[in-house]
Design a protein around this motif. Structure first.
Motif, PDB file in Angstrom:
ATOM      1  N   UNK A  11       0.840  -1.188   0.000  1.00  0.00           N
ATOM      2  CA  UNK A  11       0.000   0.000   0.000  1.00  0.00           C
ATOM      3  C   UNK A  11       0.884   1.251   0.000  1.00  0.00           C
ATOM      4  N   UNK A  12       1.133   1.773  -1.186  1.00  0.00           N
ATOM      5  CA  UNK A  12       1.990   2.947  -1.351  1.00  0.00           C
ATOM      6  C   UNK A  12       1.447   4.155  -0.593  1.00  0.00           C
ATOM      7  N   UNK A  13       0.157   4.443  -0.750  1.00  0.00           N
ATOM      8  CA  UNK A  13      -0.403   5.656  -0.159  1.00  0.00           C
ATOM      9  C   UNK A  13      -0.340   5.646   1.359  1.00  0.00           C
ATOM     10  N   UNK A  14      -0.712   4.549   1.990  1.00  0.00           N
ATOM     11  CA  UNK A  14      -0.672   4.464   3.457  1.00  0.00           C
ATOM     12  C   UNK A  14       0.781   4.478   3.945  1.00  0.00           C
ATOM     13  N   UNK A  15       1.679   3.829   3.202  1.00  0.00           N
ATOM     14  CA  UNK A  15       3.095   3.839   3.570  1.00  0.00           C
ATOM     15  C   UNK A  15       3.643   5.259   3.538  1.00  0.00           C
ATOM     16  N   UNK A  16       3.317   6.020   2.495  1.00  0.00           N
ATOM     17  CA  UNK A  16       3.787   7.401   2.398  1.00  0.00           C
ATOM     18  C   UNK A  16       3.132   8.289   3.455  1.00  0.00           C
ATOM     19  N   UNK A  17       1.882   8.021   3.763  1.00  0.00           N
ATOM     20  CA  UNK A  17       1.197   8.767   4.820  1.00  0.00           C
ATOM     21  C   UNK A  17       1.900   8.521   6.168  1.00  0.00           C
ATOM     22  N   UNK A  18       2.222   7.267   6.460  1.00  0.00           N
ATOM     23  CA  UNK A  18       2.942   6.932   7.697  1.00  0.00           C
ATOM     24  C   UNK A  18       4.308   7.592   7.737  1.00  0.00           C
TER      25      UNK A  18
END
Length: 170
Positions: free
Chosen positions: A74-81
């Protein structure tokens, strides 16, 4: 129960936050260790810990690297974290001389590369990890062979453009 084997088969310590949090023997073993220590937040083991506990254990165990919480594929959640971590914890982590280790995620090769580029281009990220579970391509092989082929393809691109060390996870 076999922690003593770690010293025989590895030259560094890879610590799981959840285990260090709930198991006193595990915590003491790594607290006393003088080897290179990396702490991970158990995302692969599906038992993620709270940010504060992850940071506190990293400091208490005097680790050299902390893996920023990623979300498998999950790219988006990883970048959000990652953005949350950098904004909230960067200064305290660096105060303790801990390296920041980020693991690019995504379902497609393009997503994985996009996530990698964010980490590769951020001077605050010290190490990039490669998850063995990244498999954007299907080679119609068994799971391990498919993951290995994907790893080779992704790493060949990362090595070509990376300006940071890459840690092969898994």
């Amino acid at each position: 129960k076999n922690l003593e084997l770690i010293n025989r088969y590895t030259d560094y310590d890879y610590i799981l936050t959840k285990e260090a949090f709930i198991n006193d023997k595990y915590f003491r073993f790594y607290k006393e260790s003088k080897r290179y220590k990396i702490i991970d937040n158990n995302i692969h083991e599906q038992s993620e810990m709270k940010w504060q506990e992850h940071i506190k254990l990293a400091i208490d165990l005097e680790v050299k690297e902390i893996v920023v919480i990623d979300v498998l594929k999950n790219k988006n959640k990883t970048l959000e974290n990652y953005k949350f971590f950098i904004d909230k914890y960067y200064d305290i982590i660096k105060k303790h001389n801990i390296l920041i280790h980020c693991v690019p995620q995504g379902e497609t090769f393009e997503e994985i590369m996009s996530c990698f580029n964010v980490f590769n281009n951020d001077r605050r990220v010290d190490v990039i990890g490669h998850s063995f579970d990244l498999s954007p391509f299907n080679f119609n092989l068994n799971k391990n062979k498919n993951q290995s082929m994907n790893r080779l393809l992704i790493l060949s691109e990362w090595i070509r453009i990376s300006n940071k060390p890459i840690h092969l996870l898994g």
